[in-house]
Scaffold this active site. Structure first.
Site, PDB file in Angstrom:
ATOM      1  N   LYS A   1       1.192   1.736   6.404  1.00 34.64           N
ATOM      2  CA  LYS A   1       1.841   0.429   6.241  1.00 34.64           C
ATOM      3  C   LYS A   1       2.998   0.317   7.223  1.00 34.64           C
ATOM      4  O   LYS A   1       3.196  -0.719   7.872  1.00 34.64           O
ATOM      5  CB  LYS A   1       2.337   0.257   4.794  1.00 34.64           C
ATOM      6  CG  LYS A   1       1.200   0.044   3.816  1.00 34.64           C
ATOM      7  CD  LYS A   1       1.611   0.229   2.360  1.00 34.64           C
ATOM      8  CE  LYS A   1       0.364   0.198   1.470  1.00 34.64           C
ATOM      9  NZ  LYS A   1       0.618   0.575   0.079  1.00 34.64           N
TER      10      LYS A   1
ATOM     11  N   ASP B   1       3.365  -7.290  -3.298  1.00 35.85           N
ATOM     12  CA  ASP B   1       2.149  -6.768  -3.920  1.00 35.85           C
ATOM     13  C   ASP B   1       1.628  -7.730  -4.996  1.00 35.85           C
ATOM     14  O   ASP B   1       0.541  -7.536  -5.530  1.00 35.85           O
ATOM     15  CB  ASP B   1       2.440  -5.412  -4.578  1.00 35.85           C
ATOM     16  CG  ASP B   1       1.792  -4.251  -3.836  1.00 35.85           C
ATOM     17  OD1 ASP B   1       0.965  -4.514  -2.954  1.00 35.85           O
ATOM     18  OD2 ASP B   1       2.121  -3.091  -4.153  1.00 35.85           O
TER      19      ASP B   1
ATOM     20  N   GLN C   1       5.426   2.181  -3.867  1.00 35.47           N
ATOM     21  CA  GLN C   1       4.099   2.788  -3.822  1.00 35.47           C
ATOM     22  C   GLN C   1       3.749   3.384  -5.191  1.00 35.47           C
ATOM     23  O   GLN C   1       4.499   4.189  -5.738  1.00 35.47           O
ATOM     24  CB  GLN C   1       4.083   3.885  -2.732  1.00 35.47           C
ATOM     25  CG  GLN C   1       2.713   4.478  -2.488  1.00 35.47           C
ATOM     26  CD  GLN C   1       1.715   3.491  -1.888  1.00 35.47           C
ATOM     27  OE1 GLN C   1       2.064   2.656  -1.057  1.00 35.47           O
ATOM     28  NE2 GLN C   1       0.464   3.570  -2.320  1.00 35.47           N
TER      29      GLN C   1
END
Ligand code: NAP
Length: 276
Positions: free
Chosen positions: A49, A116, A93
């Protein structure tokens, strides 16, 4: 022969468009990724990422917290990023180590920076048909379907898997695109019959090659979200690609299908957050 939906090539072109837009902005979009502990798979995802963010000209921060970090410490990091005007997108994460509940942390992300799409505010907005920041993988699948001109309106779609991360938001997006959607899961009776009805099959289970040729109707479009690491180290999807491919109109490979589009959509969400 089926059309191969090339997620790697599509993600590359989406990323190029994002980079071109970033160059016109007064300040670059800022993405912060919080990594707790040293899980090797999470380290790889976070690194990827970061690399893409850097390549597209984003301002990018990676915050590494030790495995021993408490929930309060992780939440304090998120709050600091919420207040940072150079950061538009925050991603923690998951999964967190030591059995810490990722949802408790995610809830503290400012919904305007929740790239997200996992906060209750963003899930609620999607459920009500006014999506703001949408989870990256299902958002990418909608674009993959569009890339092969799939007509969702009135189509029978089956999503196998009902996770908050993927299956549920995927079903909502398809329904909002006027498909008739069935969500299948581990308690679904006669799954093969349910899947055979579908013109659009989306598999997100985590079981290698579970979807065989006799499950899939001729001419269907098949999106394989599964990413399963086999004993020999190779990756395979939830769909038996070699058996299914000759029967269908279009299909994604694994690897090189859905996977690359997820990071591209993370960048798209961060850009969207920066422009809001
Ligand atoms: P998950 O949270 O483990 O959910 C799996 C779903 O599959 C559950 O809803 C489960 O049903 C259902 N299921 C399990 N066994 C089944 C069976 N025999 N028949 C029918 N349904 C069954 O997984 P996830 O996070 O959604 O991920 C699913 C897969 O997609 C994994 O391989 C993951 O690595 C991959 N993935 C890839 C990406 C990407 O970027 N490419 C992103 C996300 C996920 P119950 O709810 O009844 O338990």
């Amino acid at each position: 022969m089926a059309t191969l939906i090339d997620g790697s090539a599509l993600a590359k072109s989406w990323n190029q468009a994002i980079a071109a837009e970033v160059r016109t902005m007064p300040r670059p979009p800022g993405l912060a990724v919080v990594l707790v502990g040293q899980d090797p798979a999470s380290q790889v995802y976070v690194k990827r990422k970061g690399q893409v963010a850097h390549r597209l000209g984003f301002h990018h921060l990676q915050i590494d917290l030790p495995e021993t970090a408490s929930l309060d410490e992780i939440v304090a990091t998120v709050r600091r990023l919420n207040d940072d005007p150079t950061i538009d997108g925050i991603l923690v994460q998951l999964p967190l180590p030591g059995g810490l509940d990722g949802r408790l942390v995610t809830e503290h992300i400012d919904p305007a920076k929740d790239v997200d799409g996992l906060t209750t505010a963003n899930v609620g907005a999607l459920a009500q048909g006014r999506p703001r920041l949408v989870p990256c993988t299902p958002a990418g699948v909608m674009r993959l379907l569009a890339s092969v001109d799939v007509r969702t309106e009135g189509a029978e779609a089956v999503v196998i898997g009902r996770s908050n991360l993927f299956g549920r938001p995927m079903a909502m997006l398809l329904e909002q695109a006027n498909a008739t959607v069935t969500i299948a899961h581990s308690r679904t009776r006669d799954l093969a019959t349910v899947v055979r009805r579908a013109e659009i099959v989306i598999a997100a289970v985590g079981r290698p090659r579970m979807v065989g040729a006799d499950w899939v109707r001729e001419g269907a479009v098949v999106i394989d979200v599964g990413m399963n690491r086999l004993a020999d180290g190779t990756l395979c999807g939830d769909v038996d690609f070699d058996a299914v491919e000759p029967r269908v109109r279009a299909i994604t490979p694994v690897p090189g299908g859905v996977g690359p589009t997820t990071i591209a959509m993370l960048m798209a969400n961060t850009l969207q957050a920066a422009r809001a």
